[in-house]
Each structure stands twice: as C-alpha cells, then as structure tokens.
Design an enzyme around this catalytic site. Sequence first.
Site, short mmCIF file in Angstrom:
data_model
loop_
_atom_site.label_atom_id
_atom_site.label_comp_id
_atom_site.label_asym_id
_atom_site.label_seq_id
_atom_site.Cartn_x
_atom_site.Cartn_y
_atom_site.Cartn_z
N TYR A 141 0.56 -1.01 0.08
CA TYR A 141 0.21 -0.24 -0.27
C TYR A 141 0.92 1.65 0.58
O TYR A 141 1.52 1.31 0.67
CB TYR A 141 -1.10 -0.18 1.27
CG TYR A 141 -1.53 1.47 1.16
CD1 TYR A 141 -3.03 1.41 0.04
CD2 TYR A 141 -1.56 2.21 1.90
CE1 TYR A 141 -3.82 2.67 0.50
CE2 TYR A 141 -2.71 3.23 2.96
CZ TYR A 141 -4.01 3.01 1.53
OH TYR A 141 -4.43 4.82 1.69
N ASP A 164 9.62 2.89 -0.45
CA ASP A 164 9.03 3.28 0.74
C ASP A 164 8.49 3.52 1.46
O ASP A 164 8.18 2.52 2.49
CB ASP A 164 7.21 3.16 -0.11
CG ASP A 164 5.84 4.23 0.88
OD1 ASP A 164 5.89 4.79 1.49
OD2 ASP A 164 5.00 4.08 -0.21
N LYS A 217 4.24 9.23 8.52
CA LYS A 217 3.55 8.64 9.96
C LYS A 217 4.40 9.10 11.52
O LYS A 217 4.12 10.64 11.55
CB LYS A 217 3.54 7.62 9.38
CG LYS A 217 2.41 6.51 8.44
CD LYS A 217 2.19 4.96 9.09
CE LYS A 217 0.81 5.22 7.63
NZ LYS A 217 -0.29 5.17 8.06
#
Length: 440
Positions: free
Chosen positions: A151, A246, A274
């Site tokens: 994702y 990522d 995050k």
Amino acid sequence: MAHADILAGPVSEALYRRALEAITGGVNSPSRGMEALGGGAPPFIERAEGAYLYDVDGRAYIDYVQAFGALILGHARPEMLRALDEASRRGLLFGACHPGEVQLAERLRQLFPVCEKVRFTASGTEAVMTAVRLARAATGRRVLVKFEGSYHGHFDAVLVGAGSGASTLGLDESAGIPEGIKADVVTLPYNDAPAAERWLEAHGRDAACVLVEPIVGNFGLVEPVPGFLERVARAARAVGALVIFDEVITAFRFRPGPVYVELGVEPDIVTFGKILGGGLPIGGYGARRHIMELVAPAGPVYQDGTWAGHPLSVACALATLDLIGQDAGLYRRLDDLGRALAAGVRDGAARRGVPLVVHQRCGAVSLFFTSEPDVRDFSGVRRTDARAFARFVRAMLRQGILLPPSPYEVWFLSAAHTEREVERTIRAVDAALEAVLDGS
Ligand SMILES: Cc1ncc(COP(=O)(O)O)c(C=O)c1O
Ligand SMILES: NCC(=O)CCC(=O)O
C-alpha cells in the site's frame, strides 16, 4: 457474521448510527471500520494516554493500532504536547518559509544517507505520488512497477493491486481508475526476485521506477527474503529504472531512521511520513541532489501544498527526533517486548493446537492464521483463515485489547508499552484462541 452487539458500547453504537448517516460508511478512513470483523460499531475514542485508548463508553484498551503505525512514543506524551503548545503560540500556519522546516530538513539529511535534499508534504500519499512523478520525469518513462498487496497511499496509480484497507474490503483495484493509468502500472509478487528480474529484463526499458516497501507493513509484517531487495534494485538499475523505497511505515519503526540502512540496500528516492510527525500529519521524500533539483522551483516537476511543511507538524517532527535520539534503549526495549509478545502468542497457539504463524521485528508483530510454514507474499496472506482472525480480534477487543481490525494490518508496540501490558495481552490471547477454536 453480525457481531455489532459485542464490539462497542451503547454510546459508541449511537455515534456510529449518526456517523453512518453523516459520513460515508461511518468512517473517514476505511481501515478504521469493522467490516473484516463482521461489521458493527467500532469503539469511538474520547482520549488517549500512554499505551491506552479510552472510549466514549468508559472502556480502556491497550492500543496496538498506534494510529496504523504513525505513533511510536505513546499517546499524549508530555514533551510532545509541550512542543505542540509552544509552536501553536507562535501561530498555526504561515503560508511562508520558517526556521523549523530548515532544521528538520538538515536533520533528515543526516539520518537518511541518500537524501542530499528533502521535501515535506502533508501525507504519505502525497510523498509517494510526487516521488513517482519525479521518477517519471527523471527517466522520461511511464511505467510504475510495484508489488502486489503493498500500500502506498490513495492516488490512482498505487491503488492498482493495493493492500492494507483496500484489500481488507476486497478493493484490490479501486473503481474510478482510468484504463490509461492502469496501463502504466505493473504489479509483481513480493519476495519473488526471479519474477522481478524476468519482467525487468523483458520490459524494463519502459520502467520509470520500482516502488517497494523494503519491509512490508500492509499485508501484515513481511520481511524481504535474503537477496530480494538487492536483486530487484540491481535489475531495476540495469535497465535505467529508479528504485523508490516507501518508508512511510518503516522509517523510525525499527531504528532511528530508515530501515534500508539496516537492510544494506539503498534506494534512489525514499519516502517517509507517519512516525516522523509524532501524531501530526506529515510526509516527505528525498534523494540525491541531481534528482531533487528536478522539483519546482528548482526544476520542472511540480509539487506544492497549503499544508506542506506545516509549522505544527514540523515542531512535532523535531520533538519526535529529539525524543527518539535521547532514548538510546528505545529500539532494544521495543524488540524485547516484541519478542516476548510474539513468543507468548506462539506458545498459546502451540498449546491449543491453533495453526498460527507469527512475524515480529522490533516492536512490530503480525499474526497469520495459517497452517502453511510461513507467509512471504500477498497470496500467502490471502490464504489465511479470515474467520479465525475475526473471532480472535473480536475476543481480544472484548478483553480490552485493541488490534487493527484487518488481517492486513500490523500490531505496533510503543515506548509506552511495558511488560505489564504485554503480559496482560498474552493472557488475553489465550482466551481469544479459545474463542477461535469454539467458533464463538
Ligand atoms: C507504506 C505506505 N505508504 C504510504 C502510505 C500513505 O500514507 P498516508 O496515509 O499518510 O497518506 C501508507 C499508509 O498507510 C503506507 O503504509
Ligand atoms: N494503511 C492505511 C492507513 O494507514 C489508514 C490510517 C487510518 O485509517 O487511520
């Protein structure tokens, strides 16, 4: 499976009914819904402190969601609140350059070896979206190569073959993505280096980039098998494609910086988000100078944003880096707790004869209800027992342990978790495994 009655208390139930009327699906992010657990109201959270969330019905939960990996220091940490308070007194948003963003960029350059320059965005989605655009501009090519079940946010190209909340709902391919965009995305199986090499050798001259989570955090926690990242990176570079790591989940999760330093493979472009924001929205990307100089106003690749380099996010990011930097034993403690938790879960499963694979790295843990020896790719996770998972997570919730409500999400420990929480969790796991066997 309708279990709405047992998931949340009456005040949460009432809020959920209102939410269903006013907010599509009752949630602002599908990952937070209880669909994979049979539906029903999720607990609505009133406040959070340390390792705990407290809901509007007065129930306390040990929190292993940690905002889907955005938190590592524990909730409402006083130093973070002070940093936020001090920053907010200087003004909330400037729409102008400010000192904090320079300090933060300088610190990230030291922590991320390939980042001679960085750029901040408001989310991981924006960071990856721009990194892909940058790779396309740098190479003059179209194709994005990525891996099944990963994702990378919610822009069109990365929702083709996406994991996390998208796969929880069976939306591995979101509706609304134009065929032209799909045509430029290739999705390969994770941990299958020969498949990636074959594809890149045959078609790689059209590939702008290979986008990969160096350790997967979106179909459970799945580490790369030895050689996978090295071989993919080598094959990509051999055909002139850039490698994008990522690290939106992985940066600062396993060590005080990107995990690629530990894995020994470097990307051309890296994205982060995050944890860095300490609870406030942030994302960003970085690369060597010649690539980053392509971004406007230095170059022709456009990216901007009202919230980019937000003063409050930047202040919380600086405080997060300070707190992580001051706590030399943090990752060691997280690893000890993670190991204890994983061992307790494995023991419980072995005692009861429940087939279970447990992955753990540092403070990240994931469970797969499967009798296969291991899980290495998305298809392996798909073959796990979704009903056993749902029963297990519901039984944990009833005991005040909040786990991500999807077999594709990872459990995260934080600096605020202690042996006490882990021991309580292991006891709860025993009862929850009983529920799995009962079919309750
Ligand atoms: C690896 C990865 N990349 C990108 C994103 C998107 O980040 P955001 O939710 O901040 O847009 C996520 C979110 O879960 C992620 O796990
Ligand atoms: N991987 C999906 C997400 O990170 C969603 C976050 C959220 O729903 O809070």
